[in-house]
Structure formats: structure tokens, C-alpha cells
Enzyme design. Sequence first.
Site, PDB file in Angstrom:
ATOM      1  N   TYR A  64       0.867  -0.899  -0.139  1.00 43.86           N
ATOM      2  CA  TYR A  64      -0.054   0.269  -0.001  1.00 43.86           C
ATOM      3  C   TYR A  64       0.637   1.321   0.043  1.00 43.86           C
ATOM      4  CZ  TYR A  64      -4.512   2.877   0.799  1.00 43.86           C
ATOM      5  OH  TYR A  64      -5.518   4.023   1.205  1.00 43.86           O
ATOM      6  N   ARG A 123       1.408  -7.050   5.473  1.00 40.62           N
ATOM      7  CA  ARG A 123       2.182  -8.010   6.850  1.00 40.62           C
ATOM      8  C   ARG A 123       1.685  -7.170   7.749  1.00 40.62           C
ATOM      9  NH1 ARG A 123       7.736  -9.734   5.379  1.00 40.62           N
ATOM     10  NH2 ARG A 123       8.477  -9.207   3.783  1.00 40.62           N
ATOM     11  N   SER A 133       2.469  -3.656   9.750  1.00 42.24           N
ATOM     12  CA  SER A 133       2.534  -2.157   9.246  1.00 42.24           C
ATOM     13  C   SER A 133       1.882  -0.873   9.122  1.00 42.24           C
ATOM     14  CB  SER A 133       1.905  -2.718   7.252  1.00 42.24           C
ATOM     15  OG  SER A 133       1.920  -1.821   6.510  1.00 42.24           O
ATOM     16  N   ASP A 155      11.241  -3.749  -5.292  1.00 38.35           N
ATOM     17  CA  ASP A 155      11.231  -4.675  -6.685  1.00 38.35           C
ATOM     18  C   ASP A 155      12.098  -5.689  -5.485  1.00 38.35           C
ATOM     19  OD1 ASP A 155      10.602  -3.411  -8.976  1.00 38.35           O
ATOM     20  OD2 ASP A 155      11.714  -2.442  -9.543  1.00 38.35           O
ATOM     21  N   GLN A 170      10.093  -7.983  -3.654  1.00 40.76           N
ATOM     22  CA  GLN A 170       9.094  -8.910  -4.618  1.00 40.76           C
ATOM     23  C   GLN A 170       9.645 -10.905  -3.862  1.00 40.76           C
ATOM     24  OE1 GLN A 170       7.749  -7.769  -8.844  1.00 40.76           O
ATOM     25  NE2 GLN A 170       6.992  -5.605  -7.332  1.00 40.76           N
ATOM     26  N   HIS A 219       5.670  -3.867 -12.595  1.00 39.28           N
ATOM     27  CA  HIS A 219       6.852  -3.209 -13.389  1.00 39.28           C
ATOM     28  C   HIS A 219       7.621  -4.538 -13.741  1.00 39.28           C
ATOM     29  CE1 HIS A 219      11.301  -1.848 -14.190  1.00 39.28           C
ATOM     30  NE2 HIS A 219      11.746  -1.825 -13.172  1.00 39.28           N
ATOM     31  N   ASP A 279      12.242   0.743 -19.501  1.00 44.72           N
ATOM     32  CA  ASP A 279      12.197   1.770 -17.895  1.00 44.72           C
ATOM     33  C   ASP A 279      13.033   1.859 -16.896  1.00 44.72           C
ATOM     34  OD1 ASP A 279       9.818   2.838 -15.926  1.00 44.72           O
ATOM     35  OD2 ASP A 279      11.067   1.399 -14.943  1.00 44.72           O
ATOM     36  N   GLU A 298      20.126  28.862 -12.134  1.00 41.92           N
ATOM     37  CA  GLU A 298      20.604  29.224 -13.056  1.00 41.92           C
ATOM     38  C   GLU A 298      20.235  27.257 -14.072  1.00 41.92           C
ATOM     39  OE1 GLU A 298      20.165  31.421 -15.338  1.00 41.92           O
ATOM     40  OE2 GLU A 298      20.558  32.519 -13.568  1.00 41.92           O
ATOM     41  N   SER A 331      13.778  33.181 -25.493  1.00 38.62           N
ATOM     42  CA  SER A 331      14.899  34.210 -25.971  1.00 38.62           C
ATOM     43  C   SER A 331      15.619  33.734 -27.391  1.00 38.62           C
ATOM     44  CB  SER A 331      15.595  35.320 -25.220  1.00 38.62           C
ATOM     45  OG  SER A 331      16.722  33.877 -24.683  1.00 38.62           O
TER      46      SER A 331
END
Length: 331
Positions: free
Chosen positions: A26, A49, A52, A84, A87, A109, A192, A228, A253
Site C-alpha cells: 500500500y 504484513r 504494517s 522490487d 518481491q 514493473h 524503464d 540557473e 529567448s
Amino acid sequence: MAVTIYYEEDCNPEVIRGKKIAVIGYGSQGHAHALNLKDSGCDVRVGLREGSASIEAAEEAGLRVVDMDTAAEEADLIMVLVPDELQPEVYEAHIKPHLKAGDTLAFAHGFNIHYGYIVPPEDVNVIMCAPKGPGHIVRRQYTEGSGVPDLICVQQDATGDAWDIALSYAWGVGGARSGVIKATFKEETEEDLFGEQAVLCGGLVELVKAGFETLVEAGYPPELAYFECYHEMKMIVDLMYESGIHFMNYSISNTAEYGEYYAGPKVINEQSREAMREILARIQDGSFAREFVEDCKNGHAWLVEQREALSDHEIEKTGEKIRGMFSWASD
């Protein structure tokens, strides 16, 4: 090569509405997927979990929260939205034991599927729905009646209708309102990672830092160098995002545009492009993935070292001071 783009009329909402969906995680994407699907009339539960920190937020949003094992056992479509590096562990411990023939395993992903860190059984669908934006934008666009474009992919079509499921899922999270692009796990993962490393995160951050350092080393005040090389970057990117590079050039410009054509190829030159090709090659052959996973196993030692070094950079300290001048920057 032309791509295939789908819209709402190409999707069957009843496919995803007929599924029991588990959203595992989540975080940024997890909350957006779960809430958008719920508001689209889908049967959603969030798997987290025990203990969590996200449980309270998910429940306050009106979502049903259960432990990850219960979520996976109940669902016939499981969307994995934990980071990732977590997982594979989550999959092995909490998802794999509950997979049944004909279930659909979904990702946003392709990292772990493409590089083989997760290998699902052959009798389940493996799909992807990857919104091309951060979760809070995915959620906000949905609530405003629009949507963030998605990529959809199918790695395994065990039931023969995996593409229909992927399309319907994209409808449920709002992506079909803007357009859903058909891709592959390989394409999504490699493109990606390359975009993040060579342009959006790695390339852009180093370009900004290098410009800032060049001016400061030449004796210019860091505050002016920040304006800048950092502050005005958003204005330029917003113009490009709004209507393209030509519109950005129209808006600046003639002096700035002339300098763009003269100086740009000197900064991003053949040496830069060769470095980009090397970055892409490391992504394609799995070298980057292996190094990332090894660093994860080492407690993110290298990542933490780089994070701390960036926090100590003069551009960050200068930026903190400058941003305090702009009331709207914190809105």
C-alpha cells in the site's frame, strides 16, 4: 515500429469486476491501484504484513485489509506492488503457496519476472499493468475523471484470456481513459530502467550537479548557480511537457535557443551516447540487476553511501535555503 493503443471501448469492465483482487502493498502505486479499482466497482482487498504502518491508512480509506497470505488465498488476481527487492521474498513466503491454476499474477514493473527472480508456475497468467506516473498522480487523475496512460503486458497466458484481463485491469485503474499501450515485459523493464538511469534520474541529476559545480568552481555564488542550473529546470521541462521541445524553444529567448543548438551537442556528445549504450547493455544482459540485488542483500550499503553523499552536496544545502524563499514550493 508502430505500437497498439487501446481505450475504454476496447476493454470489458465486467472481466475485472468479476475477479477477487488482492493488492499486495500500500505504497505509492498500491494505494492508487486499490482505491481506483474499488471506485471502479471491483472486489478489492489489500494484503499487508502484520503491524504494517499502512494498515490504518488503508482502512481509513475504506479498504478491507488482511494479511498477505489471506489476500493471496482469497484472490484470483494478485497484484504485487511491494518494492522490487522485496518481491521475491514476499512471493515465495506469502503468494506462491496460495496460487491456484487459472489465477492471475500481476505486476506494475517487470524486473523480477524479466530477470528470473520470480518464476511463476505455468498454469497461472502473468500480466503487467504499469501506469506511467507516480501513484499520487494515478489516483488524482482518476478522481478528476481522467487517467494516467498504462503499459500492459502478458508474459504467460495460461487461461487464454490474459490480455482481456490486463485490459480490464487497466480500465479499472483508469488508464484506459487516456490510452493503454501494448508492450512486453522485456520492453517495459529495459526501457524503464534505461530511462531512469540515463535520463530521468541519473543523467538529469548529474547534469544539474555538474552545471552547478562548474559555476561555483569558477567563482560564482552558489545561490545564483542554483537558480540557473536547478531552479529554472522545472520551467523548461514544464514547457516541453506541455507542447514539445519546439514550444519550449518558442517560449525562450533567441539567445537561449541559439545557445541550445551550439552547446547542447558539446555536453551530450558521442562520448555521452557511448556511455548510454553501455548503460543499456548492462541492463539488457542483467548486470545491473545482479549488482542491485547483491547490494540489497548487503543491506543497501552502496545505495546508502551514495544517498548520504548526495545529501551532503552543496547543491542540496543551497537548494534548501533557496526553496524557503518561495511560498508556493511547499504547497
